[in-house]
Design a protein around this motif. Structure first.
Motif, short mmCIF file in Angstrom:
data_model
loop_
_atom_site.label_atom_id
_atom_site.label_comp_id
_atom_site.label_asym_id
_atom_site.label_seq_id
_atom_site.Cartn_x
_atom_site.Cartn_y
_atom_site.Cartn_z
N PRO A 274 34.96 4.33 -62.17
CA PRO A 274 34.20 5.63 -62.53
C PRO A 274 32.79 5.59 -63.01
N LEU A 275 31.93 6.68 -62.75
CA LEU A 275 30.73 6.73 -62.66
C LEU A 275 30.17 7.65 -63.46
N GLY A 276 31.03 8.17 -64.43
CA GLY A 276 30.61 9.23 -65.57
C GLY A 276 31.07 10.70 -64.71
N HIS A 277 30.48 11.64 -65.22
CA HIS A 277 30.35 12.97 -64.78
C HIS A 277 29.32 13.31 -64.05
N ALA A 278 29.55 14.12 -62.91
CA ALA A 278 28.53 14.57 -62.04
C ALA A 278 27.64 15.83 -62.20
N LEU A 279 28.11 16.85 -62.78
CA LEU A 279 27.70 18.18 -62.87
C LEU A 279 26.75 18.57 -64.34
N VAL A 280 25.57 18.91 -64.25
CA VAL A 280 25.00 19.48 -65.55
C VAL A 280 25.38 20.82 -65.37
N PRO A 281 26.00 21.31 -66.25
CA PRO A 281 26.51 22.85 -66.05
C PRO A 281 25.40 23.75 -66.42
N PRO A 282 25.40 24.84 -66.02
CA PRO A 282 24.64 26.03 -66.24
C PRO A 282 25.23 27.15 -67.25
N GLY A 283 26.01 26.40 -68.13
CA GLY A 283 26.63 27.06 -69.11
C GLY A 283 28.16 27.32 -68.70
N GLY A 284 28.90 28.40 -69.03
CA GLY A 284 30.13 28.63 -68.70
C GLY A 284 31.38 27.78 -69.24
N TYR B 197 29.49 22.04 -54.19
CA TYR B 197 29.96 23.64 -54.20
C TYR B 197 31.14 23.43 -55.36
N TYR B 198 31.00 24.36 -56.13
CA TYR B 198 32.22 24.68 -57.02
C TYR B 198 32.27 25.77 -57.55
N SER B 199 33.43 26.26 -58.56
CA SER B 199 33.51 27.46 -59.07
C SER B 199 33.29 27.50 -60.67
N ALA B 200 32.70 28.26 -61.32
CA ALA B 200 32.52 28.08 -62.75
C ALA B 200 32.99 29.43 -63.37
N GLN B 201 33.80 29.57 -64.54
CA GLN B 201 34.11 30.77 -65.14
C GLN B 201 33.13 30.96 -66.48
N GLY B 202 33.00 32.16 -66.80
CA GLY B 202 32.31 32.38 -68.07
C GLY B 202 30.97 32.41 -68.21
N ILE B 203 30.31 32.26 -67.05
CA ILE B 203 28.79 32.57 -66.90
C ILE B 203 28.50 34.00 -66.73
N GLY C 59 29.75 36.04 -68.52
CA GLY C 59 31.01 36.78 -68.89
C GLY C 59 31.86 37.00 -67.80
N LYS C 60 31.67 36.49 -66.67
CA LYS C 60 32.36 36.80 -65.37
C LYS C 60 33.51 35.59 -65.10
N ASP C 61 34.39 36.05 -64.33
CA ASP C 61 35.43 35.23 -64.06
C ASP C 61 34.81 34.25 -63.10
N HIS C 62 35.76 33.24 -62.32
CA HIS C 62 35.23 32.23 -61.48
C HIS C 62 34.27 32.69 -60.27
N GLN C 63 33.48 32.10 -60.17
CA GLN C 63 32.47 32.69 -59.00
C GLN C 63 31.77 31.22 -58.55
N LEU C 64 31.69 31.15 -57.18
CA LEU C 64 31.16 30.04 -56.45
C LEU C 64 29.78 29.91 -56.53
N ARG C 65 29.31 28.57 -56.97
CA ARG C 65 27.83 28.17 -57.06
C ARG C 65 27.67 26.83 -56.24
N VAL C 66 26.43 26.34 -56.30
CA VAL C 66 25.99 25.36 -55.93
C VAL C 66 25.05 24.43 -56.46
N ALA C 67 25.23 23.25 -56.51
CA ALA C 67 24.34 22.47 -57.53
C ALA C 67 23.84 21.15 -56.44
N VAL C 68 22.75 20.75 -56.68
CA VAL C 68 22.07 19.71 -55.81
C VAL C 68 21.30 18.40 -56.66
N SER C 69 21.55 17.23 -55.88
CA SER C 69 21.37 16.02 -56.17
C SER C 69 20.83 15.22 -55.34
#
Length: 318
Positions: A54-64, A82-88, A90-100
């Motif tokens: 295990p290397l920890g957790h990968a995503l710094v979430p933008p809320g949700g 690429y992932y989906s997040a709920q609650g940003i 006030g919306k249901d699951h939507q696709l987002r992208v994060a970069v590293s």
């Protein structure tokens, strides 16, 4: 003695496992509880697909509030999750992208909703074709009957203009079309009640010039969950359903042994000679979905696997 393994290959929850093979190492990402520091998506590292660190957790979430099914693509020196997040907002699951800059993260959200015109979108799967073109397969909901297609969640594909932008021209890949893909009878959705069916969790494999889009169908928390596929001559389709697709063609539950296997990804063995399917299945207590692996091979035009396995198996070829 030949190395071997027994599923699951990691003891903690690791649903919807996606494995990236990068510079001789494997990095696994999955749906699981978040970390105390607020980060999401556990990331694991391995060199043999059997022993995972295990290397920890990968995503710094933008809320949700809820985060599902991450997949990571490497392109021109950067890693895109690429992932989906709920609650940003006030919306249901939507696709987002994060970069590293590194496969283990931290992944920083790019501030993009990839499919803003959909009220619900999940399970993104980036795929790079041999000519360098990137495509994104993902899931949306369909409320209209059409031919053999049922009401429910299905898979579409869109070309990627760049790693942060879709062309906005999605095409249907596969919608639910068989009884085994039932999610729930009489499900209240969108102000109506439906017999809801689901196909989700896209994963692409190219074989003899044809494009096999694997998917998981049914209800993720029930025994009807399993893996099947559709086939096309181009990443954008049209995709055809095999004639014997009234059951999950690649993998399904084994009564008394394995419950609800699915939502897979594919990776090569360490020596590159084999293809391995990475998937989740429930533990016996049904408290978590754990990461499993099994070999897949081809018999002519047909993908074949002994998955899901629960006895000791030969390890991936090194």
């Amino acid at each position: 003695m030949q190395p071997s393994y027994v599923n699951p290959v990691y003891p903690d929850t690791m649903a919807d496992p996606f494995v990236l093979h990068h510079e001789g190492a494997y990095y696994a990402y999955g749906t699981a509880p978040g970390a105390p520091d607020g980060r999401r998506f556990p990331v694991l590292r391995s060199t043999d697909l059997v022993r995972w660190e295990p290397l920890g957790h990968a995503l710094v979430p933008p809320g949700g509030t809820d985060f599902w099914a991450p997949e990571v693509a490497f392109h021109e020196g950067r890693f895109y999750m690429y992932y989906s997040a709920q609650g940003i907002d006030g919306k249901d699951h939507q696709l987002r992208v994060a970069v590293s800059e590194a496969p283990q993260g931290p992944f920083i959200d790019a501030g993009r909703v990839l499919v803003p015109d959909q009220p619900f979108s999940i399970d993104p799967h980036p795929f790079r074709d041999a000519d360098g073109t990137w495509y994104l397969y993902y899931c949306v909901d369909f409320l209209e009957l059409e031919g053999a297609y049922r009401v429910g969640t299905g898979i579409v594909v869109d070309r990627m203009v760049d790693m942060l932008t879709l062309a906005g021209e999605p095409r249907v890949v596969v919608r639910p079309h068989a009884d085994w893909q039932l999610f729930l009878h009489d499900r209240p959705m969108y102000g109506a009640v439906y017999d809801w069916h689901t196909v989700e969790g896209a994963a692409m494999q190219v074989h003899d010039g044809r494009y096999y889009l694997f998917y998981s169908g049914g209800a993720w928390e029930r025994e009807n969950y399993g893996v099947s596929y559709v086939v096309a001559n181009h990443p954008l389709g049209p995709f055809t359903v095999p004639h014997d697709a009234q059951h999950a063609l690649l993998m399904k539950s084994v009564p008394g042994q394995v419950f609800g296997p699915g939502h897979n990804s594919f990776v090569p063995s360490p020596d590159g000679s084999e293809t391995w399917i990475v998937y989740h299945a429930w533990n016996p207590e049904r408290t978590g979905r754990l990461m499993c692996i099994d070999r897949m091979w081809w018999e002519g035009e047909t993908p074949v696997t002994h998955a899901p396995s629960w006895t000791r198996q030969p390890a991936p070829a090194a």
